[in-house]
Design a protein around this motif. Structure first.
Motif, mmCIF file in Angstrom:
data_model
loop_
_atom_site.group_PDB
_atom_site.id
_atom_site.type_symbol
_atom_site.label_atom_id
_atom_site.label_comp_id
_atom_site.label_asym_id
_atom_site.label_seq_id
_atom_site.Cartn_x
_atom_site.Cartn_y
_atom_site.Cartn_z
ATOM 1 N N HIS A 143 0.846 -1.197 0.000
ATOM 2 C CA HIS A 143 0.000 0.000 0.000
ATOM 3 C C HIS A 143 0.882 1.248 0.000
ATOM 4 O O HIS A 143 0.608 2.206 -0.695
ATOM 5 C CB HIS A 143 -0.914 -0.045 1.234
ATOM 6 N N GLU A 144 1.952 1.204 0.803
ATOM 7 C CA GLU A 144 2.856 2.356 0.894
ATOM 8 C C GLU A 144 4.263 1.881 1.237
ATOM 9 O O GLU A 144 4.447 1.037 2.105
ATOM 10 C CB GLU A 144 2.377 3.321 1.986
ATOM 11 N N VAL A 145 5.250 2.426 0.528
ATOM 12 C CA VAL A 145 6.654 2.233 0.890
ATOM 13 C C VAL A 145 7.050 3.463 1.695
ATOM 14 O O VAL A 145 6.966 4.585 1.205
ATOM 15 C CB VAL A 145 7.553 2.075 -0.348
ATOM 16 N N GLY A 146 7.444 3.230 2.931
ATOM 17 C CA GLY A 146 7.774 4.324 3.830
ATOM 18 C C GLY A 146 9.262 4.620 3.858
ATOM 19 O O GLY A 146 9.980 4.389 2.883
ATOM 20 N N ARG A 147 9.706 5.061 5.008
ATOM 21 C CA ARG A 147 11.097 5.499 5.162
ATOM 22 C C ARG A 147 12.064 4.316 5.125
ATOM 23 O O ARG A 147 11.699 3.174 5.387
ATOM 24 C CB ARG A 147 11.269 6.278 6.455
ATOM 25 N N LEU A 148 13.304 4.628 4.830
ATOM 26 C CA LEU A 148 14.385 3.653 4.893
ATOM 27 C C LEU A 148 14.613 3.290 6.357
ATOM 28 O O LEU A 148 14.861 4.161 7.188
ATOM 29 C CB LEU A 148 15.658 4.260 4.289
ATOM 30 N N ALA A 149 14.481 2.009 6.675
ATOM 31 C CA ALA A 149 14.740 1.547 8.048
ATOM 32 C C ALA A 149 16.237 1.483 8.299
ATOM 33 O O ALA A 149 16.714 1.799 9.384
ATOM 34 C CB ALA A 149 14.105 0.177 8.283
ATOM 35 N N GLY A 150 16.996 1.066 7.268
ATOM 36 C CA GLY A 150 18.444 0.962 7.387
ATOM 37 C C GLY A 150 19.018 0.212 6.205
ATOM 38 O O GLY A 150 18.281 -0.275 5.348
ATOM 39 N N ALA A 151 20.324 0.124 6.172
ATOM 40 C CA ALA A 151 21.019 -0.557 5.076
ATOM 41 C C ALA A 151 22.156 -1.396 5.640
ATOM 42 O O ALA A 151 22.771 -1.023 6.648
ATOM 43 C CB ALA A 151 21.557 0.454 4.072
ATOM 44 N N VAL A 152 22.407 -2.530 4.993
ATOM 45 C CA VAL A 152 23.491 -3.424 5.394
ATOM 46 C C VAL A 152 24.170 -3.980 4.146
ATOM 47 O O VAL A 152 23.564 -4.052 3.079
ATOM 48 C CB VAL A 152 23.001 -4.612 6.268
ATOM 49 N N ASP A 153 25.421 -4.365 4.298
ATOM 50 C CA ASP A 153 26.141 -5.112 3.273
ATOM 51 C C ASP A 153 26.281 -6.540 3.779
ATOM 52 O O ASP A 153 26.663 -6.751 4.931
ATOM 53 C CB ASP A 153 27.536 -4.532 3.034
#
Length: 138
Positions: free
Chosen positions: A61-71
């Motif tokens: 329904h909705e893509v919200g904020r970036l929670a975080g990023a990992v490699d």
């Protein structure tokens, strides 16, 4: 080689996290959040919507904020660059599809007992996006 990937951190009305059981490597048989590679020409938002639908049958329904990023390391020297977004889905019953062997909603206690992908619990904790947060925030 770096491979761009996305994931979706999705909760239902009961504050349970949407998880898929991986049906293919890496992490076959382990539980994780829905997601995968960003295809050529896709935005992260488009990729989140596609991956969630392919793996769970649910429409974002909705893509919200970036929670975080990992490699994360992959086979043959590949590095998966994973950006995980908070997302909401339209009502419905999830059904495993694509490379997901199973799908389920999971509360915090169940999450601690499931065989999950390496680092998932710690990462979600660090980002403050685990289900059942006492303060109700994300």
């Amino acid at each position: 080689m770096r491979v761009n990937c996305v994931g979706a951190v999705v909760f239902d009305a009961a504050d349970r996290l949407l998880l898929i059981k991986r049906g293919r490597p890496p992490g076959v048989g382990l539980w994780s959040i829905p997601g995968g590679r960003v295809e050529t020409g896709e935005t992260d938002e488009t990729a989140v919507r596609r991956e969630v639908f392919e793996e769970t049958g649910l429409r974002v329904h909705e893509v919200g904020r970036l929670a975080g990023a990992v490699d994360r390391p992959g086979p043959g020297g590949v590095t998966y660059v994973i950006r995980d977004y908070l997302a909401s889905v339209s009502p419905g019953t999830p059904v495993a599809g694509d490379d997901a062997a199973d799908v389920r909603w999971c509360d915090r206690a169940e999450l601690a007992r499931l065989p999950i992908t390496e680092g998932l619990l710690e990462t979600l904790t660090d980002w403050g996006v685990l289900p059942g947060r006492a303060d109700g925030a994300r």
